[in-house]
Scaffold this motif. Structure first.
Motif, mmCIF file in Angstrom:
data_model
loop_
_atom_site.group_PDB
_atom_site.id
_atom_site.type_symbol
_atom_site.label_atom_id
_atom_site.label_comp_id
_atom_site.label_asym_id
_atom_site.label_seq_id
_atom_site.Cartn_x
_atom_site.Cartn_y
_atom_site.Cartn_z
ATOM 1 N N PHE A 1 5.434 -8.460 -10.965
ATOM 2 C CA PHE A 1 5.209 -7.361 -10.031
ATOM 3 C C PHE A 1 6.481 -6.965 -9.289
ATOM 4 C CE2 PHE A 1 4.292 -5.501 -5.928
ATOM 5 C CZ PHE A 1 3.464 -4.455 -6.289
ATOM 6 N N LYS B 1 8.135 -3.230 -9.392
ATOM 7 C CA LYS B 1 7.493 -2.630 -8.220
ATOM 8 C C LYS B 1 7.511 -1.101 -8.254
ATOM 9 C CE LYS B 1 7.302 -3.349 -3.312
ATOM 10 N NZ LYS B 1 8.033 -3.679 -2.124
ATOM 11 N N TYR C 1 4.685 0.343 -10.269
ATOM 12 C CA TYR C 1 3.395 0.299 -9.579
ATOM 13 C C TYR C 1 3.320 1.358 -8.481
ATOM 14 C CZ TYR C 1 1.804 -3.921 -11.982
ATOM 15 O OH TYR C 1 1.370 -4.804 -12.934
ATOM 16 N N GLU D 1 0.632 4.386 -8.481
ATOM 17 C CA GLU D 1 -0.267 4.608 -7.339
ATOM 18 C C GLU D 1 -0.130 6.053 -6.844
ATOM 19 O OE1 GLU D 1 -1.808 1.955 -4.457
ATOM 20 O OE2 GLU D 1 -2.977 3.760 -4.819
ATOM 21 N N GLN E 1 -3.020 7.351 -12.932
ATOM 22 C CA GLN E 1 -2.819 6.854 -14.300
ATOM 23 C C GLN E 1 -2.894 7.983 -15.326
ATOM 24 O OE1 GLN E 1 -5.978 4.480 -16.024
ATOM 25 N NE2 GLN E 1 -7.512 5.217 -14.575
ATOM 26 N N PRO F 1 1.535 -1.716 -17.341
ATOM 27 C CA PRO F 1 0.476 -1.174 -16.489
ATOM 28 C C PRO F 1 0.431 0.353 -16.627
ATOM 29 C CG PRO F 1 1.754 -2.798 -15.302
ATOM 30 C CD PRO F 1 2.461 -2.582 -16.597
#
Ligand SMILES: [Zn+2]
Length: 213
Positions: A19, A23, A26, A30, A34, A58
């Protein structure tokens, strides 16, 4: 009740080593939401991980997992199978996904369970949830070559059930329309656990062809 140590340790490892190194990805996911490249419908089996097989980051894949990677025929009365139906609706209507993959696999416990059950002459009256869920496998079961040994019949059923799910998928709203407009493609794949081989269903030859690597 405390979380088992192995889960806490794995989480700490992921947070530190994955993670924190990713970062920005992500934060971007967010902020912008997606946009997965494909929907993958796979089995719950712990040995078959779509994100590992397709080397996903991800946000790459919209994954729906259920026992035996099934898509039952569309439920017109809307009384059951809301889990798979809502996943497909969301994938197609909201995420505008252009590829849906049904990923079958070798030594599938759900397929073997259904095979053993259908092979019994008298099915018990009292159905478990697993009996009800695996009922759609019956269509593929009825088409198995009766000369095969049980072991080979189960192997055949694992693949034929993927083909049956592809057919059932076409009964869902908008799916056929999107296929005709070239906005959606359906794929039937089969993963061989011990060999790591992936095969793709060929609609012309009606067989699964190994994808070379
Ligand atoms: Zn399985």
């Amino acid at each position: 009740m405390s979380l088992p140590d192995f889960l806490i340790d794995k989480y700490k490892d992921w947070k530190k080593n994955f993670f924190l190194k990713n970062k920005e990805l992500y934060i971007e996911l967010e902020a912008n939401g997606q946009k997965p490249k494909a929907m993958i419908i796979s089995c719950c089996d712990s040995r078959v991980d779509p994100n590992k097989i397709f080397n996903g980051k991800p946000g790459d894949y919209f994954v729906h997992r259920n026992v035996a990677n099934l898509v039952p025929i569309y439920n017109l009365n809307k009384t059951e199978n809301h889990e798979i139906t809502s996943s497909i609706e969301y994938a197609v209507n909201s995420l505008k996904i252009q590829n849906i993959i049904i990923l079958g696999h070798s030594s599938c416990g759900g397929i073997e369970y259904a095979y053993q059950r259908f092979s019994k002459e008298n099915l018990e009256n009292k159905q478990t949830s697993l009996d009800t869920w695996t009922e759609p496998i019956k269509t593929a079961f009825n088409n198995i070559d009766t000369n095969l040994s049980d072991k080979n019949a189960i192997k055949s059923l694992e693949k034929m059930s993927v083909v049956n799910s592809l057919t059932n998928l076409k009964s869902y709203p908008k799916i056929n329309e999107l296929i005709i407009k070239n906005k959606l493609t359906l794929h039937g794949l089969f993963f061989d656990i011990s060999k790591g081989d992936l095969s793709k269903f060929n609609e012309i030859s009606n067989k699964f062809d190994i994808i070379s690597y």
